[in-house]
Design a protein around this motif. Structure first.
Motif, PDB file in Angstrom:
ATOM      1  N   GLY A   1       2.834  -7.299 -10.796  1.00 26.40           N
ATOM      2  CA  GLY A   1       2.411  -5.932 -10.526  1.00 26.40           C
ATOM      3  C   GLY A   1       3.398  -4.869 -10.929  1.00 26.40           C
ATOM      4  O   GLY A   1       3.172  -3.674 -10.673  1.00 26.40           O
ATOM      5  N   ALA A   2       4.485  -5.229 -11.588  1.00 28.22           N
ATOM      6  CA  ALA A   2       5.486  -4.237 -11.988  1.00 28.22           C
ATOM      7  C   ALA A   2       4.899  -3.277 -13.017  1.00 28.22           C
ATOM      8  O   ALA A   2       4.105  -3.659 -13.871  1.00 28.22           O
ATOM      9  N   SER A   3       5.315  -1.996 -12.923  1.00 27.25           N
ATOM     10  CA  SER A   3       4.817  -0.981 -13.850  1.00 27.25           C
ATOM     11  C   SER A   3       5.887   0.080 -14.026  1.00 27.25           C
ATOM     12  O   SER A   3       6.926   0.070 -13.358  1.00 27.25           O
ATOM     13  N   GLU A   4       5.617   1.031 -14.931  1.00 30.85           N
ATOM     14  CA  GLU A   4       6.558   2.127 -15.124  1.00 30.85           C
ATOM     15  C   GLU A   4       6.702   2.941 -13.843  1.00 30.85           C
ATOM     16  O   GLU A   4       7.801   3.397 -13.493  1.00 30.85           O
ATOM     17  N   GLU A   5       5.579   3.132 -13.150  1.00 28.36           N
ATOM     18  CA  GLU A   5       5.599   3.941 -11.932  1.00 28.36           C
ATOM     19  C   GLU A   5       6.214   3.181 -10.769  1.00 28.36           C
ATOM     20  O   GLU A   5       6.965   3.747  -9.958  1.00 28.36           O
ATOM     21  N   PHE A   6       5.903   1.883 -10.702  1.00 22.84           N
ATOM     22  CA  PHE A   6       6.419   1.064  -9.604  1.00 22.84           C
ATOM     23  C   PHE A   6       7.118  -0.173 -10.179  1.00 22.84           C
ATOM     24  O   PHE A   6       6.552  -1.267 -10.207  1.00 22.84           O
ATOM     25  N   PRO A   7       8.356   0.020 -10.659  1.00 23.72           N
ATOM     26  CA  PRO A   7       9.069  -1.123 -11.248  1.00 23.72           C
ATOM     27  C   PRO A   7       9.539  -2.099 -10.177  1.00 23.72           C
ATOM     28  O   PRO A   7       9.725  -1.729  -9.014  1.00 23.72           O
ATOM     29  N   ALA A   8       9.710  -3.345 -10.636  1.00 22.68           N
ATOM     30  CA  ALA A   8      10.334  -4.336  -9.759  1.00 22.68           C
ATOM     31  C   ALA A   8      11.847  -4.154  -9.851  1.00 22.68           C
ATOM     32  O   ALA A   8      12.403  -4.064 -10.941  1.00 22.68           O
ATOM     33  N   VAL A   9      12.492  -4.069  -8.697  1.00 19.32           N
ATOM     34  CA  VAL A   9      13.938  -3.870  -8.658  1.00 19.32           C
ATOM     35  C   VAL A   9      14.588  -5.191  -8.253  1.00 19.32           C
ATOM     36  O   VAL A   9      14.359  -5.698  -7.145  1.00 19.32           O
ATOM     37  N   LEU A  10      15.377  -5.754  -9.209  1.00 19.20           N
ATOM     38  CA  LEU A  10      15.968  -7.073  -8.985  1.00 19.20           C
ATOM     39  C   LEU A  10      17.486  -6.989  -9.044  1.00 19.20           C
ATOM     40  O   LEU A  10      18.055  -6.170  -9.773  1.00 19.20           O
ATOM     41  N   THR A  11      18.137  -7.835  -8.276  1.00 22.55           N
ATOM     42  CA  THR A  11      19.600  -7.927  -8.290  1.00 22.55           C
ATOM     43  C   THR A  11      20.031  -8.867  -9.412  1.00 22.55           C
ATOM     44  O   THR A  11      19.551 -10.005  -9.509  1.00 22.55           O
ATOM     45  N   VAL A  12      20.912  -8.385 -10.286  1.00 22.70           N
ATOM     46  CA  VAL A  12      21.403  -9.200 -11.400  1.00 22.70           C
ATOM     47  C   VAL A  12      22.567 -10.048 -10.907  1.00 22.70           C
ATOM     48  O   VAL A  12      23.596  -9.523 -10.466  1.00 22.70           O
ATOM     49  N   VAL A  13      22.385 -11.379 -10.997  1.00 24.50           N
ATOM     50  CA  VAL A  13      23.370 -12.281 -10.411  1.00 24.50           C
ATOM     51  C   VAL A  13      24.344 -12.858 -11.429  1.00 24.50           C
ATOM     52  O   VAL A  13      25.273 -13.590 -11.056  1.00 24.50           O
ATOM     53  N   GLY A  14      24.165 -12.521 -12.685  1.00 27.94           N
ATOM     54  CA  GLY A  14      25.102 -13.047 -13.687  1.00 27.94           C
ATOM     55  C   GLY A  14      24.504 -13.055 -15.077  1.00 27.94           C
ATOM     56  O   GLY A  14      23.385 -12.571 -15.301  1.00 27.94           O
ATOM     57  N   ASP A  15      25.285 -13.583 -16.009  1.00 27.37           N
ATOM     58  CA  ASP A  15      24.884 -13.640 -17.415  1.00 27.37           C
ATOM     59  C   ASP A  15      24.705 -15.090 -17.855  1.00 27.37           C
ATOM     60  O   ASP A  15      25.383 -15.992 -17.355  1.00 27.37           O
ATOM     61  N   VAL A  16      23.802 -15.289 -18.823  1.00 26.49           N
ATOM     62  CA  VAL A  16      23.602 -16.606 -19.429  1.00 26.49           C
ATOM     63  C   VAL A  16      23.661 -16.425 -20.943  1.00 26.49           C
ATOM     64  O   VAL A  16      22.806 -15.752 -21.533  1.00 26.49           O
ATOM     65  N   ALA A  17      24.670 -16.996 -21.562  1.00 24.39           N
ATOM     66  CA  ALA A  17      24.835 -16.897 -23.017  1.00 24.39           C
ATOM     67  C   ALA A  17      24.533 -18.239 -23.665  1.00 24.39           C
ATOM     68  O   ALA A  17      24.585 -19.295 -23.026  1.00 24.39           O
ATOM     69  N   ALA A  18      24.231 -18.195 -24.956  1.00 26.06           N
ATOM     70  CA  ALA A  18      23.999 -19.431 -25.704  1.00 26.06           C
ATOM     71  C   ALA A  18      25.264 -20.281 -25.670  1.00 26.06           C
ATOM     72  O   ALA A  18      26.372 -19.782 -25.856  1.00 26.06           O
ATOM     73  N   GLY A  19      25.086 -21.566 -25.385  1.00 21.16           N
ATOM     74  CA  GLY A  19      26.215 -22.470 -25.331  1.00 21.16           C
ATOM     75  C   GLY A  19      26.921 -22.508 -23.998  1.00 21.16           C
ATOM     76  O   GLY A  19      27.891 -23.250 -23.825  1.00 21.16           O
ATOM     77  N   GLN A  20      26.457 -21.742 -23.059  1.00 21.61           N
ATOM     78  CA  GLN A  20      27.102 -21.675 -21.741  1.00 21.61           C
ATOM     79  C   GLN A  20      26.694 -22.872 -20.898  1.00 21.61           C
ATOM     80  O   GLN A  20      25.514 -23.190 -20.756  1.00 21.61           O
ATOM     81  N   ALA A  21      27.670 -23.555 -20.340  1.00 19.24           N
ATOM     82  CA  ALA A  21      27.388 -24.771 -19.579  1.00 19.24           C
ATOM     83  C   ALA A  21      26.882 -24.467 -18.171  1.00 19.24           C
ATOM     84  O   ALA A  21      25.941 -25.096 -17.692  1.00 19.24           O
ATOM     85  N   ASP A  22      27.517 -23.539 -17.496  1.00 13.20           N
ATOM     86  CA  ASP A  22      27.155 -23.222 -16.111  1.00 13.20           C
ATOM     87  C   ASP A  22      26.282 -21.983 -16.070  1.00 13.20           C
ATOM     88  O   ASP A  22      26.628 -20.943 -16.638  1.00 13.20           O
ATOM     89  N   GLN A  23      25.139 -22.107 -15.388  1.00 10.49           N
ATOM     90  CA  GLN A  23      24.247 -20.962 -15.253  1.00 10.49           C
ATOM     91  C   GLN A  23      24.110 -20.570 -13.779  1.00 10.49           C
ATOM     92  O   GLN A  23      24.129 -21.429 -12.899  1.00 10.49           O
TER      93      GLN A  23
END
Length: 440
Positions: A76-98
């Motif tokens: 149901g996310a939209s421009e008017e009512f976006p979903a607000v999520l907490t960013v817990v980290g990054d995942v890069a190519a070749g990264q072992a731990d996610q």
């Protein structure tokens, strides 16, 4: 080699095109297998089925730069009512731990990076508040990780279905699948696939080494000044290029003067790097046809099948031909006429199939089709000879290029097909359906 009687009676019979080719193909044997590094195997024929040891891709991964999320969190996310999520980290190519993506959370993810545990889909960065007026790199950096490990929040403006923008493990090929079949010619995509599944070497038949040698005291190399009665050596260049086009490793030898001893020693010197020798010129009945003089007495004639047999074929162009073996390894040798068109047509009919046979390919011939003849007048052909005329093919129609003269190099350069006139036909009317050998 074929039997010794054939080798000694070649000039006493008129050979058909088919019989001459059959003799070549029953004589030439595929080269011995070899294990090669991948890049060295380019152009070679694969000898074994290759099975995939590991799935491709080997894990679920993102097809986009964006955020790995749970589907329920962006429903149901939209421009008017976006979903607000907490960013817990990054995942890069070749990264072992996610990082683990729990409810209400997201992880920044790069293209090709593994889908982190807990995540069910990827939303592109353009679907987030990072997409307002910034480039992709800047947009991803807009939510840089803090020293404490918290990455802030991301606003997602569109919902995502399960597995959206996710490349599934094994979606290309699965472990146990057959990646390549035996008999495959290894080109760049095949080499890439072998590397992708972890194969560093492969068992193949090597590309044949073909030595091309032209004869004639009148021949001058390109860029040199022509003297009286001299012409440029074009045959060795055309045939060397044709051999490479057929899949061989080709070596061009400079033109050899009309001296039998010089030619004999040159041929013997080249045996060390040849799986197949091709000469052009000096095979007819002229007083200076040194190929016949030099090679008729060369070879392992004490052993069955040794020596070179010079023949007359029921074809035009290319009536005089030679075939046999030479040297201690019974290296096959094909002696072609010297006229440029005769030489090239002979290569296409006889040498190219021999090269493909050395490679171990099941189909050694150019494709043949039926096409309607487009011409201003009827084509004429000598009775009892199979004629090969140059032509251009398009949309089911073939049109002759140039005349039947075996010296017409310019016309040959514009042809992409050979028009075949059978031995029994002396005239072919416009509109008639004819056999065409496709050269392109």
């Amino acid at each position: 080699m074929s039997n010794a009687a054939t080798r000694t009676t070649g000039q006493e019979r008129l050979w058909s095109v088919d019989d001459h080719l059959e003799d070549i193909l029953t004589t030439v044997r595929p080269l011995e297998p070899i294990e090669l590094q991948l890049l060295d195997a380019q152009g070679c024929v694969l000898l074994e089925d290759v099975t995939v040891p590991v799935s491709l891709p080997p894990f679920d991964n993102s097809s986009m730069d964006g955020y790995a999320v749970r589907v329920a969190d962006v429903a149901g996310a939209s421009e008017e009512f976006p979903a607000v999520l907490t960013v817990v980290g990054d995942v890069a190519a070749g990264q072992a731990d996610q990082p683990y993506v729990g409810p209400g959370q997201a992880a920044r993810i790069m293209t090709g990076a593994p889908l982190p545990p807990g995540a069910e889909a990827v939303v592109p960065v353009e679907w987030t508040d990072g997409g307002l007026g910034e480039g992709p790199v800047s947009r991803m950096r807009a939510h840089s990780t803090s020293p404490e490990g918290s990455s802030g929040q991301v606003h997602v403006h569109r919902p995502a279905e399960a597995r959206a923008h996710v490349r599934a493990k094994g979606s290309d090929v699965k472990a146990g699948d057959r990646a390549l079949e035996a008999g495959t010619v290894l080109g760049p995509p095949q080499i890439g696939l072998l590397a992708a599944i972890g194969r560093g070497t492969v068992r193949v038949r090597p590309r044949p080494r073909v030595v091309v040698l032209s004869t004639g005291s009148e021949l001058v190399q390109p860029d040199e000044e022509l003297g009286t009665g001299q012409i440029y050596d074009s045959n060795s260049f055309a045939l060397c290029a044709a051999a490479r086009d057929a899949g061989a490793i080709a070596y061009r030898v400079g033109a050899v003067a009309d001296d039998a001893e010089t030619l004999r020693s040159t041929v013997e010197d080249q045996l060390v790097r040849a799986d197949l020798l091709v000469t052009t010129g000096g095979v007819s009945v002229g007083a200076y046809d040194v190929v016949k003089e030099a090679l008729s007495s060369v070879g392992d004639e004490d052993e069955e099948g040794g020596g070179i047999d010079f023949r007359t074929l029921a074809m035009q162009p290319g009536k005089p031909q030679g075939f046999g073996s030479i040297g201690p390894e019974h290296t096959p040798l094909l002696a072609l006429p010297g006229n440029p068109v005769s030489s090239y047509v002979s290569f296409e009919l006889f040498v190219r199939p021999a090269i493909r046979a050395l490679m171990g390919l099941p189909d050694v011939h150019r494709p043949t089709i039926r096409a309607k003849l487009s011409a201003d007048k009827a084509l004429t052909s000598p009775k009892g000879r199979r004629q090969f005329l140059r032509g251009t093919y398009a949309d089911g129609t073939v049109t002759p290029v140039g005349g039947s003269g075996s010296h017409l190099v310019a016309a040959l350069a514009h042809a992409d097909a050979l028009i075949v006139v059978p031995e029994q036909d002396t005239s072919v009317e416009p509109g008639t359906e004819v056999e065409v050998v496709v050269l392109g």
